[in-house]
Design a protein around this motif. Structure first.
Motif, PDB file in Angstrom:
ATOM      1  N   LYS A  32       0.792  -1.227   0.000  1.00 58.25           N
ATOM      2  CA  LYS A  32       0.000   0.000   0.000  1.00 58.25           C
ATOM      3  C   LYS A  32       0.826   1.281   0.000  1.00 58.25           C
ATOM      4  N   GLY A  33       2.110   1.169   0.315  1.00 59.35           N
ATOM      5  CA  GLY A  33       2.955   2.354   0.401  1.00 59.35           C
ATOM      6  C   GLY A  33       3.895   2.542  -0.758  1.00 59.35           C
ATOM      7  N   GLY A  34       3.774   1.697  -1.784  1.00 57.63           N
ATOM      8  CA  GLY A  34       4.601   1.841  -2.976  1.00 57.63           C
ATOM      9  C   GLY A  34       5.985   1.244  -2.878  1.00 57.63           C
ATOM     10  N   HIS A 149      16.791   5.105   3.371  1.00 55.32           N
ATOM     11  CA  HIS A 149      16.324   6.397   3.854  1.00 55.32           C
ATOM     12  C   HIS A 149      17.459   7.067   4.604  1.00 55.32           C
ATOM     13  N   GLY A 150      17.404   8.410   4.684  1.00 53.10           N
ATOM     14  CA  GLY A 150      18.516   9.118   5.296  1.00 53.10           C
ATOM     15  C   GLY A 150      18.234  10.593   5.494  1.00 53.10           C
ATOM     16  N   TYR A 196      20.976   8.151  -9.310  1.00 48.46           N
ATOM     17  CA  TYR A 196      20.145   8.090  -8.107  1.00 48.46           C
ATOM     18  C   TYR A 196      18.981   9.047  -8.255  1.00 48.46           C
ATOM     19  N   ARG A 197      17.956   8.807  -7.458  1.00 44.69           N
ATOM     20  CA  ARG A 197      16.859   9.763  -7.343  1.00 44.69           C
ATOM     21  C   ARG A 197      16.369   9.768  -5.906  1.00 44.69           C
ATOM     22  N   ARG A 198      15.934  10.937  -5.476  1.00 44.74           N
ATOM     23  CA  ARG A 198      15.425  11.091  -4.127  1.00 44.74           C
ATOM     24  C   ARG A 198      13.917  10.872  -4.130  1.00 44.74           C
ATOM     25  N   LEU A 199      13.396  10.345  -3.027  1.00 46.03           N
ATOM     26  CA  LEU A 199      11.980  10.043  -2.933  1.00 46.03           C
ATOM     27  C   LEU A 199      11.545  10.101  -1.479  1.00 46.03           C
ATOM     28  N   ARG A 200      10.276   9.783  -1.251  1.00 48.96           N
ATOM     29  CA  ARG A 200       9.728   9.799   0.089  1.00 48.96           C
ATOM     30  C   ARG A 200       9.059   8.471   0.396  1.00 48.96           C
ATOM     31  N   LEU A 201       9.299   7.975   1.596  1.00 49.75           N
ATOM     32  CA  LEU A 201       8.684   6.725   2.065  1.00 49.75           C
ATOM     33  C   LEU A 201       7.884   6.991   3.337  1.00 49.75           C
ATOM     34  N   PRO A 202       6.580   6.687   3.365  1.00 51.88           N
ATOM     35  CA  PRO A 202       5.776   6.277   2.210  1.00 51.88           C
ATOM     36  C   PRO A 202       5.526   7.455   1.276  1.00 51.88           C
ATOM     37  N   SER A 211      11.220   9.320   6.392  1.00 50.29           N
ATOM     38  CA  SER A 211      10.616   9.425   5.060  1.00 50.29           C
ATOM     39  C   SER A 211      11.593   9.789   3.938  1.00 50.29           C
ATOM     40  N   PRO A 212      12.544  10.725   4.127  1.00 50.42           N
ATOM     41  CA  PRO A 212      13.468  11.045   3.030  1.00 50.42           C
ATOM     42  C   PRO A 212      14.297   9.822   2.645  1.00 50.42           C
TER      43      PRO A 212
END
Length: 226
Positions: A32-34, A149-150, A196-202, A211-212
């Motif tokens: 559900k969170g990708g 994440h970081g 690389y690419r930056r994203l957010r979790l979830p 999240s980062p």
């Protein structure tokens, strides 16, 4: 997935309560969170022999492409290792789940075509030592795939992360530290960052200190010292 230790042996890390919590939450996050799609992207195009550190409960295993001839999955926590072994039996590629820590991988040098670090560098005791081990076991030109994440890029968010790391966060989440900078650490360990690419979790919902995130590919240089 869980905090590594400077100890050795099959049970160098014991986080039974967190392991059970993680085993449930991670499945939901994948569905559900990708995160499941990110795992597929992380592993796309890999081939040959692969070593995965901090394999957790084995959620990467279904996403390994058919060109992978073997996965050696290292997991120090007993509960998660048992779940990973069960998942490995259902995988479409051969998976060998073994005990061990990221700082002392129980495998030979320059024996792998690729390495995978997935949501694990946050919890190892020695990030530099873990990355040095990954560099050791990769053949020259071998790829390191990472989903970690970081450290947040905003000053306020980074301050929140550091506060969380200094108080309750590592105790609640199996040794996890949210303010580490995996991209910088990977570069400092002698890897060449390919992409690389930056994203957010979830992807949606309330942002958390964890999240980062960053997803990418690095490579052990084809020449130079081990």
């Amino acid at each position: 997935m869980t905090e590594q230790s400077t100890k050795t042996g099959p049970d160098a890390v014991r986080h039974p309560l967190f392991a059970r919590f993680y085993a449930r939450v991670s499945v939901v996050a994948d569905a559900k969170g990708g995160v499941g799609e990110l795992r597929r992207e992380l592993l796309d195009g890999l081939s040959g022999r692969i070593v995965e550190v901090g394999a957790g409960n084995g959620l990467n295993f279904p996403h390994y492409p058919a060109a992978v001839s073997e996965v050696v999955a290292v997991e120090p926590e007993r509960t998660l290792r048992r779940l990973a072994a069960e998942e490995g039996l259902r995988a479409g590629v051969p998976v060998d789940v073994v005990p061990g820590t990221a700082e002392a991988l129980p495998v030979e040098s320059q024996a792998f075509d690729g390495a995978v670090a997935s949501l694990v560098l946050c919890s190892v005791r020695d990030v530099r030592g873990a990355l040095a081990e990954l560099r050791r076991v990769l053949r020259p030109g071998g790829e390191l795939r990472f989903l970690e994440h970081g450290l947040a890029r905003g000053r306020v968010a980074a301050a929140v992360q550091r506060g969380a790391d200094a108080t309750v966060w590592p105790r609640l989440f199996g040794g996890c530290h949210t303010a580490r900078d995996p991209l910088a650490e990977i570069g400092a360990a002698g890897f060449e960052i390919v992409t690389y690419r930056r994203l957010r979790l979830p992807e949606r919902g309330v942002p958390l200190p964890s999240s980062p995130a960053v997803l990418g590919v690095a490579r052990r240089p084809s020449s130079g010292t081990a």
